[in-house]
Design an enzyme around this catalytic site. Structure first.
Site, PDB file in Angstrom:
ATOM      1  NE  ARG A  82       3.127  25.725  38.469  1.00 15.66           N
ATOM      2  CZ  ARG A  82       2.913  24.951  37.451  1.00 15.66           C
ATOM      3  NH1 ARG A  82       3.545  24.264  36.617  1.00 15.66           N
ATOM      4  NH2 ARG A  82       1.540  24.763  37.313  1.00 15.66           N
TER       5      ARG A  82
ATOM      6  N   GLY B 289       2.314  24.267  26.481  1.00 16.21           N
ATOM      7  CA  GLY B 289       1.025  24.694  27.017  1.00 16.21           C
ATOM      8  C   GLY B 289       1.271  25.748  28.458  1.00 16.21           C
TER       9      GLY B 289
ATOM     10  CB  SER C 166      -6.840  23.226  34.784  1.00 17.61           C
ATOM     11  OG  SER C 166      -5.803  23.700  33.830  1.00 17.61           O
TER      12      SER C 166
ATOM     13  CG  ASP D  40       0.786  15.321  31.787  1.00 21.10           C
ATOM     14  OD1 ASP D  40      -0.164  15.382  31.170  1.00 21.10           O
ATOM     15  OD2 ASP D  40       1.318  16.215  32.415  1.00 21.10           O
TER      16      ASP D  40
END
Length: 442
Positions: A26, A99, A173, A330
């Site tokens: 980011r 992703g 998400s 994760d």
């Protein structure tokens, strides 16, 4: 391939883990579409994050990569182009195995005045992209799956006018939410995303620090809400990336598994939307202490872990489910490894999202632990681990999934015999120095 043996002595050490992958991605993206310069320290120099840099260079952004000679910390300097300064790339943007890069960049590409295309490796070309295509199309974007299967490559037609939407995401998400928020920066009207639980909020925190009008709320029905009011310019800033708790998780579990171990992991991000593993392990009886806690911006702390004998509840089981899952999605593979060494049953559910990661992590975890002698079964949305059976070394096919490779490297520390990680090079996706750092603790 790398061969590993059972730990013969306690793990001891004081370590730093690489910078947070989500924040590193980011910092480059937001810096690129801001005015002025963004300086990023602690950037994660992994394959995924380098893919993000490469994509923005193709979009005309000048990005400098240096290492400060005094302490060896990588510094990335992004010379931002502003919201409307990106240029048409000369070729398809390639995201490798990332992703995050693919889905978040799609929000930006959907709003550009030029046509573009984005794709990644074989894994990316199998991962579902309809989950971002649907809201982007609702916003007025024109995006198609080139192969017609809802996956990358994705082609964007430029020059479309976007409008803000109210979007109810079926899953919690951060990638879906962030994609919509980034497109929303260019849209007319507010963009609002509802989630069943609050997903990682790095986008909200960092975009606000760059000047965006964005915040989180809780709806009356308990849904998590992210709201973006467009129109505010983004301005470059300094970003200090804390250590990645997803990377720290492997050493947290290693210390808890190997008798006599004590490890201090410094400067780790403990954002509550990411730190679910700490809450779960605390409930299991883990001896974990947070030191030097810094609550500013992205919370961080040093984490001290000591070997612990873990336990389930009064029914000799432990359940991980519901709103805990998005905060540790994760980390579930390494938690499953830890559960296999306990003397209780662990049930992981509400985690169907594991099926659409770099591998189907329900299948790959079950396959690997079963080959090591664990009594484990897959379910539609998770797995049931019957702890207490001794682990033995095995050959582990990671299916090129970095988190599976690292999880089973840690499993080897509690397994008799030799464990061979057949495709160990995939750890470079998120933690290039993992095996070196592990060896330093043995």
């Amino acid at each position: 391939m790398i061969a590993l043996e059972k730990a013969t002595k306690p793990l001891k050490g004081d370590i730093f883990v690489p910078g947070d992958k989500s924040i590193s991605h980011r910092s480059i993206m937001f810096g690129a579409i801001s005015k002025g310069t963004t300086e990023v320290t602690g950037f994660l120099e992994s394959a995924d994050c380098l893919s993000t840099i490469d994509c923005f260079k193709k979009l005309g952004v000048e990005i400098e990569h240096t290492v400060r000679p005094t302490h060896g910390v990588p510094t990335i300097t992004v010379h931002g182009k502003g919201l409307h300064g990106l240029k048409k790339p000369d070729s398809t943007l390639y995201t490798g195995n990332s992703g995050t890069t693919t889905r978040l960049m799609s929000g930006i590409l959907a709003a550009q005045p030029f046509d573009s295309m984005i794709t990644g490796d074989m894994s990316i070309e199998k991962r579902p992209m309809a989950r971002i295509m649907k809201p982007l199309t609702s916003m007025g974007a024109e995006v198609v799956s080139v192969m017609g299967n809802g996956c990358a490559p994705l082609a964007f037609t430029g020059g479309k006018t976007l409008r803000g939407i109210n979007y109810h995401s079926p899953v919690a998400s951060a990638q879906i939410k962030s994609c919509i928020m980034l497109a929303g920066l260019y849209a007319e009207g507010d963009s609002v995303v509802y989630e069943p639980a609050l997903s990682r909020n790095h986008t909200e925190i960092m975009l606000a620090s760059f000047g965006a009008d964005i915040h989180n709320e809780v709806a009356r029905d308990g849904s998590a809400v992210a709201i973006l009011h467009p129109g505010m310019p983004l301005v470059g800033r300094k970003v200090n990336v804390p250590g990645d708790i997803s990377s720290a998780a492997y050493f947290i579990v290693a210390a808890l598994m190997v008798p006599g171990s004590e490890i201090l992991i410094r400067n780790v991000g403990i954002n509550k939307t990411r730190a679910g593993i700490l809450n779960v392990l605390d409930q299991m009886g883990a001896d974990i202490t947070l030191l030097n806690v810094d609550e500013s911006s992205e919370p961080k702390a040093d984490i001290l872990i000591k070997y612990s004998e873990l336990h389930g509840n009064e029914n000799n089981q432990f359940i991980i489910s519901g709103k805990e899952i998005p905060t540790m999605i994760d980390e579930l593979p390494i938690v499953a490894v830890l559960a296999a060494t306990g003397n209780f049953d662990t049930i992981i559910k509400d985690a169907a999202e594991l099926k659409v990661k770099e591998s189907n992590r329900i299948d790959t975890v079950v396959e690997g632990l079963r080959s090591m002698g664990c009594d484990i079964e897959a379910t539609d949305d998770g797995m049931i681990i019957h702890g207490g059976k001794p682990l033995k070394g095995a050959d582990i096919n990671c299916h090129s999934d970095h988190r599976i490779a690292m999880s089973f490297a840690i499993a080897s520390l509690a397994a008799t015999g030799t464990t061979r990680i057949l495709d160990d090079e995939c750890v470079g996706i998120s933690y290039p120095t993992f095996f070196k750092d592990l060896q330093g603790l043995l």
